[in-house]
Design a protein around this motif. Structure first.
Motif, mmCIF file in Angstrom:
data_model
loop_
_atom_site.group_PDB
_atom_site.id
_atom_site.type_symbol
_atom_site.label_atom_id
_atom_site.label_comp_id
_atom_site.label_asym_id
_atom_site.label_seq_id
_atom_site.Cartn_x
_atom_site.Cartn_y
_atom_site.Cartn_z
ATOM 1 N N THR A 161 1.093 -1.168 -0.103
ATOM 2 C CA THR A 161 -0.312 -0.106 0.303
ATOM 3 C C THR A 161 0.660 0.963 0.742
ATOM 4 N N ASN A 162 0.280 2.705 -0.686
ATOM 5 C CA ASN A 162 0.897 3.755 -0.493
ATOM 6 C C ASN A 162 -0.174 4.585 -0.183
ATOM 7 N N PRO A 163 0.433 5.881 0.235
ATOM 8 C CA PRO A 163 -0.875 7.083 0.103
ATOM 9 C C PRO A 163 -1.874 7.145 -0.572
ATOM 10 N N SER A 164 -1.577 7.101 -2.068
ATOM 11 C CA SER A 164 -2.379 6.773 -2.709
ATOM 12 C C SER A 164 -4.138 5.414 -2.897
ATOM 13 N N THR A 174 3.993 -1.153 4.209
ATOM 14 C CA THR A 174 3.100 0.225 5.157
ATOM 15 C C THR A 174 4.318 1.084 4.725
ATOM 16 N N GLU A 175 3.866 2.177 4.439
ATOM 17 C CA GLU A 175 4.934 3.238 4.047
ATOM 18 C C GLU A 175 4.947 4.146 5.115
ATOM 19 N N VAL A 176 6.160 4.741 5.231
ATOM 20 C CA VAL A 176 6.358 5.635 6.206
ATOM 21 C C VAL A 176 5.858 7.009 5.557
ATOM 22 N N ASN A 177 5.633 8.209 6.009
ATOM 23 C CA ASN A 177 4.652 9.721 5.490
ATOM 24 C C ASN A 177 5.946 10.177 4.411
ATOM 25 N N ALA A 178 6.003 10.175 2.884
ATOM 26 C CA ALA A 178 6.808 10.368 2.119
ATOM 27 C C ALA A 178 7.508 12.433 2.387
ATOM 28 N N ARG A 179 7.198 13.119 3.727
ATOM 29 C CA ARG A 179 7.682 13.934 3.737
ATOM 30 C C ARG A 179 9.011 13.508 4.749
ATOM 31 N N LEU A 180 9.151 12.729 4.673
ATOM 32 C CA LEU A 180 10.160 12.179 5.992
ATOM 33 C C LEU A 180 11.311 11.873 4.690
ATOM 34 N N SER A 181 10.891 11.880 3.646
ATOM 35 C CA SER A 181 12.203 11.165 2.694
ATOM 36 C C SER A 181 13.771 11.078 2.923
ATOM 37 N N LEU A 236 6.361 -5.253 6.199
ATOM 38 C CA LEU A 236 7.410 -4.713 5.767
ATOM 39 C C LEU A 236 7.486 -2.997 5.648
ATOM 40 N N ILE A 237 8.284 -2.221 6.055
ATOM 41 C CA ILE A 237 7.528 -0.471 6.051
ATOM 42 C C ILE A 237 8.492 -0.114 4.932
ATOM 43 N N LYS A 238 7.679 0.486 4.087
ATOM 44 C CA LYS A 238 8.131 1.077 3.252
ATOM 45 C C LYS A 238 8.718 2.246 3.176
ATOM 46 N N ILE A 239 10.108 2.278 2.623
ATOM 47 C CA ILE A 239 10.671 3.419 2.635
ATOM 48 C C ILE A 239 11.071 4.226 1.011
ATOM 49 N N ALA A 240 10.761 5.595 1.430
ATOM 50 C CA ALA A 240 11.894 5.926 -0.663
ATOM 51 C C ALA A 240 13.538 6.066 0.029
ATOM 52 N N SER A 241 13.985 5.827 -1.605
ATOM 53 C CA SER A 241 15.151 5.116 -1.365
ATOM 54 C C SER A 241 16.126 6.773 -1.767
ATOM 55 N N THR A 242 15.925 7.350 -1.012
ATOM 56 C CA THR A 242 17.168 7.993 -0.673
ATOM 57 C C THR A 242 18.440 7.747 -0.157
ATOM 58 N N TRP A 243 19.358 8.704 -0.159
ATOM 59 C CA TRP A 243 19.918 8.156 0.426
ATOM 60 C C TRP A 243 20.202 7.938 2.287
ATOM 61 N N GLU A 244 18.646 9.254 2.697
ATOM 62 C CA GLU A 244 18.357 9.207 4.462
ATOM 63 C C GLU A 244 17.918 7.759 4.347
ATOM 64 N N ILE A 303 8.558 10.890 -4.547
ATOM 65 C CA ILE A 303 7.837 11.740 -3.680
ATOM 66 C C ILE A 303 6.653 13.078 -2.871
ATOM 67 N N ARG A 304 6.570 14.207 -4.094
ATOM 68 C CA ARG A 304 5.929 15.393 -3.895
ATOM 69 C C ARG A 304 4.390 14.234 -4.466
ATOM 70 N N ALA A 305 4.403 12.963 -5.397
ATOM 71 C CA ALA A 305 2.787 12.618 -5.644
ATOM 72 C C ALA A 305 2.738 11.719 -3.459
ATOM 73 N N PHE A 306 3.743 11.511 -3.376
ATOM 74 C CA PHE A 306 2.653 10.039 -2.097
ATOM 75 C C PHE A 306 2.779 11.246 -0.708
ATOM 76 N N ALA A 307 3.639 12.789 -1.000
ATOM 77 C CA ALA A 307 3.226 13.584 0.024
ATOM 78 C C ALA A 307 1.897 14.710 -0.666
#
Length: 319
Positions: free
Chosen positions: A33-36, A94-101, A129-137, A298-302
């Motif tokens: 899942t994701n926010p969308s 389950t996705e972490v809030n994209a604004r925390l990417s 599974l915790i879903k996270i955007a693939s940024t360095w952070e 990231i913008r779209a999910f946010a």
């Protein structure tokens, strides 16, 4: 056998949806899942009771670090995840809030909260599974979470640097995108008739899969973001594939036979020295497609998360 049945004999099929009826129809191993998808699910009256339940649970929680809206959105995400998990043998992402990417520590905090909420509802962490955007952070947050026995799904992954950094961080699973890569190349070149053989999204996932197997990385490759069933079939044999209901339906209705495309060839290649942050960022800068699509995703999910929060605020105002 249908193409979907054939595919399931080669690859673990994941449903890219929060639609319970689709999951019941296609019987995937896992869900994501994701926010969308959550926003789409709660726009259906059938799932409104989950929205009300999330509000009730948030109202009973005393957490001064979170707003009531954020708390209720966390509960809603987990409640939908729990419902999905009840219908599958495997896991839900389950996705972490994209604004925390771009915030490693905040991502870790949110991931631990999600796992805690699941466990409070009787769902063990090995089903999530915790879903996270693939940024360095995001990748560095996943490195720590994996050490804490919280397994992760790194999403919005568009290039090899992201994939390599994820494997070196010991990430459990990655979701390299296919269709969005193709979208970018079509827009830039004006070519709408690229064959599967020349599909850059298919080529990207194939390269990542082969690299992981040759160097014996344990990270699971789950191809994602498909535009056609031909793209899906071109990656038959990949560890996992997450597929939208429309394409699952196409696969279920076709009985044409096809061959496995990706076959694991385990090697004993010497792994390179771990990628540095500077190397990662430079390789992302050099890849205009990956840089643009990661930011866009990231913008779209946010934006969808913000819309979900607005919906939740409206519901809270009624109470």
């Amino acid at each position: 056998m249908s193409q979907l049945e054939q595919l399931k004999s080669m690859t673990t099929v994941v449903a890219d949806t929060g639609d319970f009826s689709a999951i019941s129809a296609f019987k995937p191993e896992d869900t994501t899942t994701n926010p969308s998808l959550i926003l789409k699910a709660v726009s259906n009256e059938r799932f409104r009771p989950l929205l009300q339940e999330a509000i009730e649970m948030a109202n009973q929680e005393s957490n001064e670090s979170l707003s009531l809206v954020e708390s209720a959105c966390d509960y809603l995400s987990v409640l939908i995840g729990k419902k999905l998990i009840e219908q599958i043998p495997g896991r839900n992402s389950t996705e972490v809030n994209a604004r925390l990417s771009f915030d490693r520590d905040a991502t870790i905090t949110k991931a631990k909260r999600i796992i805690e909420l699941y466990e409070n509802l009787g769902v063990s962490r090995d089903r999530v599974l915790i879903k996270i955007a693939s940024t360095w952070e995001g990748i560095q947050a996943a490195r720590q979470l994996e050490k804490d026995n919280i397994q992760c799904n790194l999403t919005l992954l568009f290039n090899f640097a992201q994939a390599r950094a994820c494997a070196e961080a010991g990430v459990f699973l990655i979701s390299p995108f296919v269709g969005r890569i193709l979208d970018w190349y079509k827009a830039k070149t004006g070519r709408d008739n690229l064959s599967i053989k020349d599909d850059p999204g298919v080529a990207s996932v194939t390269r990542i899969y082969n690299y992981y197997k040759e160097l014996n990385y344990s990270t699971i490759v789950m191809g994602a973001s498909f535009r056609s069933k031909e793209q899906v079939l071109a990656l038959a044999g990949c560890d996992k594939l997450t597929i939208a209901p429309t394409l699952l339906d196409e696969l279920a209705k076709s009985r044409e036979s096809f061959e496995i495309r990706l076959v694991a060839k385990l090697g004993d290649e010497i792994r390179p020295e771990p990628m540095t942050e500077q190397e990662f960022r430079w390789q992302m800068v050099e890849d205009a497609m990956a840089t643009e699509k990661l930011a866009e995703g990231i913008r779209a999910f946010a934006a969808d998360q913000k819309q979900l929060e607005s919906l939740m605020a409206e519901e809270l105002a009624k109470h």
